[in-house]
Design an enzyme around this catalytic site. Structure first.
Site, PDB file in Angstrom:
ATOM      1  N   ASP A 185       0.828  -1.212   0.000  1.00  0.00           N
ATOM      2  CA  ASP A 185       0.000   0.000   0.000  1.00  0.00           C
ATOM      3  C   ASP A 185       0.858   1.257   0.000  1.00  0.00           C
ATOM      4  O   ASP A 185       0.661   2.177  -0.808  1.00  0.00           O
ATOM      5  CB  ASP A 185      -0.902   0.020   1.235  1.00  0.00           C
ATOM      6  CG  ASP A 185      -2.158  -0.807   1.064  1.00  0.00           C
ATOM      7  OD1 ASP A 185      -2.556  -1.056  -0.079  1.00  0.00           O
ATOM      8  OD2 ASP A 185      -2.750  -1.190   2.090  1.00  0.00           O
ATOM      9  N   VAL A 186       1.788   1.319   0.930  1.00  0.00           N
ATOM     10  CA  VAL A 186       2.617   2.517   1.070  1.00  0.00           C
ATOM     11  C   VAL A 186       3.498   2.701  -0.164  1.00  0.00           C
ATOM     12  O   VAL A 186       3.648   3.821  -0.679  1.00  0.00           O
ATOM     13  CB  VAL A 186       3.473   2.435   2.343  1.00  0.00           C
ATOM     14  CG1 VAL A 186       4.473   3.588   2.413  1.00  0.00           C
ATOM     15  CG2 VAL A 186       2.580   2.458   3.588  1.00  0.00           C
TER      16      VAL A 186
END
Length: 397
Positions: free
Chosen positions: A171-172
């Site tokens: 995600d990051v």
């Protein structure tokens, strides 16, 4: 938040933020912290649609991801709400979304539709697996992508089975790659005068972040395996026990290993034919690591860290989160930044990890309440107070 308080190198940029959960907000936060006018567009309360966080709006995760934004509650399924959104697009620089790939078309907010309103628009889409292809409609979750992209096959001990990373790294990573892609498109726009569609997926980002492990397969046909706390190739690099805990040591390079042997007062290790070369140490790690562990157990973590620092050996403590933010270097870098919250009082959020000498990032405001700035934003677009009230009464905002 006023234009006067919103300063920074991106203060001239307006972002319409349709993102939710983590990857998209991670991208947009990069713009908000550097001065962009970020308008977080959310469904009105009566629609009972959350941002993926349920009732945790005042929780640390939401506050950390959505600081420095304004919030507009807008029903995009209502023609009047869509009309408002199109009005906002006229003056926007960026639209960011991470819906399922088909949703944007169903709502009428896809890139081809919006570029007819504003040809200079940079439109950013984050998905799990891409905007098209056989997996395009699959739900994309960090944990799933960590497995599919290969990260879990190289993480953890060989006898423990696949292991996920302790953070939402897919995600990051996708969020940060998307921010970089949008910046690139904005720079290109200065020459062409045209916007474009930026596309990033969690799967692509995770594979890119595998970096040298992925390259080992592409170049050499090697399938990397789990190495636990050891470095896959550079030994000794890993976790070693001490009298009161554990420390990290990174001494695989030849000169560094020599300094390590000196600091341990064991120069004989450097003379051992099993360990006198980088290749030998990697091949004989199962013999070397127990020997090093016997030595490191004899002193405390703090004593070893001091000895290694004096001997110019790369080493460091393994901190819990409270110890991370108590560390003198972390405090010096200002990685915890205070914000005043109207209900919670003073809170702290994670600072930006890079600095600019003339135009630093700013943490100006906590995450907004849903629709907190609806009237302010619409008034800035030329809507009268009466028109705004009619939209509110009709449930559009």
């Amino acid at each position: 938040m006023t234009t006067a308080t919103r300063q920074g190198p991106l203060a001239h940029i307006k972002v319409l933020d349709l993102t939710r959960v983590r990857a998209g907000p991670t991208c947009v936060r990069q713009f908000a912290d550097w001065g962009a006018d970020v308008i977080k567009i959310e469904s009105p309360e009566h629609m009972e649609v959350s941002d993926g966080w349920g009732g945790l709006r005042d929780g640390p995760d939401f506050q950390n991801l959505h600081r420095n934004k304004r919030s507009l509650a807008l029903n995009l399924k209502d023609p009047a709400g869509l009309e408002v959104f199109y009005k906002l697009v006229e003056s926007a620089d960026v639209v960011a979304e991470n819906f399922r790939p088909d949703v944007k078309f169903r709502l009428g907010i896809d890139y081809e539709t919006l570029r007819k309103i504003n040809p200079k628009l940079v439109y950013a889409s984050i998905s799990g697996f891409g905007q098209d292809g056989p997996y395009a409609k699959r739900p994309g979750f960090d944990h799933i992508v960590q497995g599919m992209a290969g990260l879990m096959s190289v993480t953890g001990h060989p006898d423990s089975g696949p292991m996920r990373a302790g953070i939402a790294v897919a995600d990051v990573g996708a969020g940060l790659y998307c921010a970089m892609a949008v910046m690139t498109a904005l720079l290109e726009r200065q020459t062409s005068g045209q916007g474009q569609w930026v596309q990033v997926s969690l799967l692509q980002a995770m594979i890119a972040m595998l970096d040298f492990q992925a390259a080992r397969w592409l170049f050499l046909g090697e399938i990397p395996v789990q190495a636990g706390n050891d470095h896959p190739t550079s030994i000794p690099t890993g976790v070693y026990p001490t009298a009161d805990g554990h420390i990290n040591i990174a001494a695989g390079e030849q000169a560094m290993f020599r300094r390590l042997c000196d600091a341990l007062q064991r120069p004989d290790l450097m003379q051992d034919p099993r360990f006198d070369s980088e290749e030998g140490r990697s091949l004989n790690r199962h013999a070397l690591n127990p020997l090093l562990a016997q030595i490191t157990r004899q002193r405390s973590s703090a004593e070893w860290i001091a000895a290694f620092e004096a001997g110019h050996v790369a080493a460091g403590p393994i901190n819990r989160m409270d110890q991370v933010f108590a560390d003198e270097q972390v405090r010096h870098l200002g990685m915890a930044q205070p914000l005043a919250h109207p209900r919670l009082g003073e809170v702290e959020v994670v600072a930006q990890p890079f600095g600019l000498s003339r135009t630093p990032s700013q943490l100006r405001s906590v995450a907004p309440d849903r629709g907190e700035h609806s009237a302010q934003i619409l008034a800035g677009c030329g809507y009268s107070a009466e028109h705004i009230e009619r939209l509110r009464s009709a449930g559009v905002i």
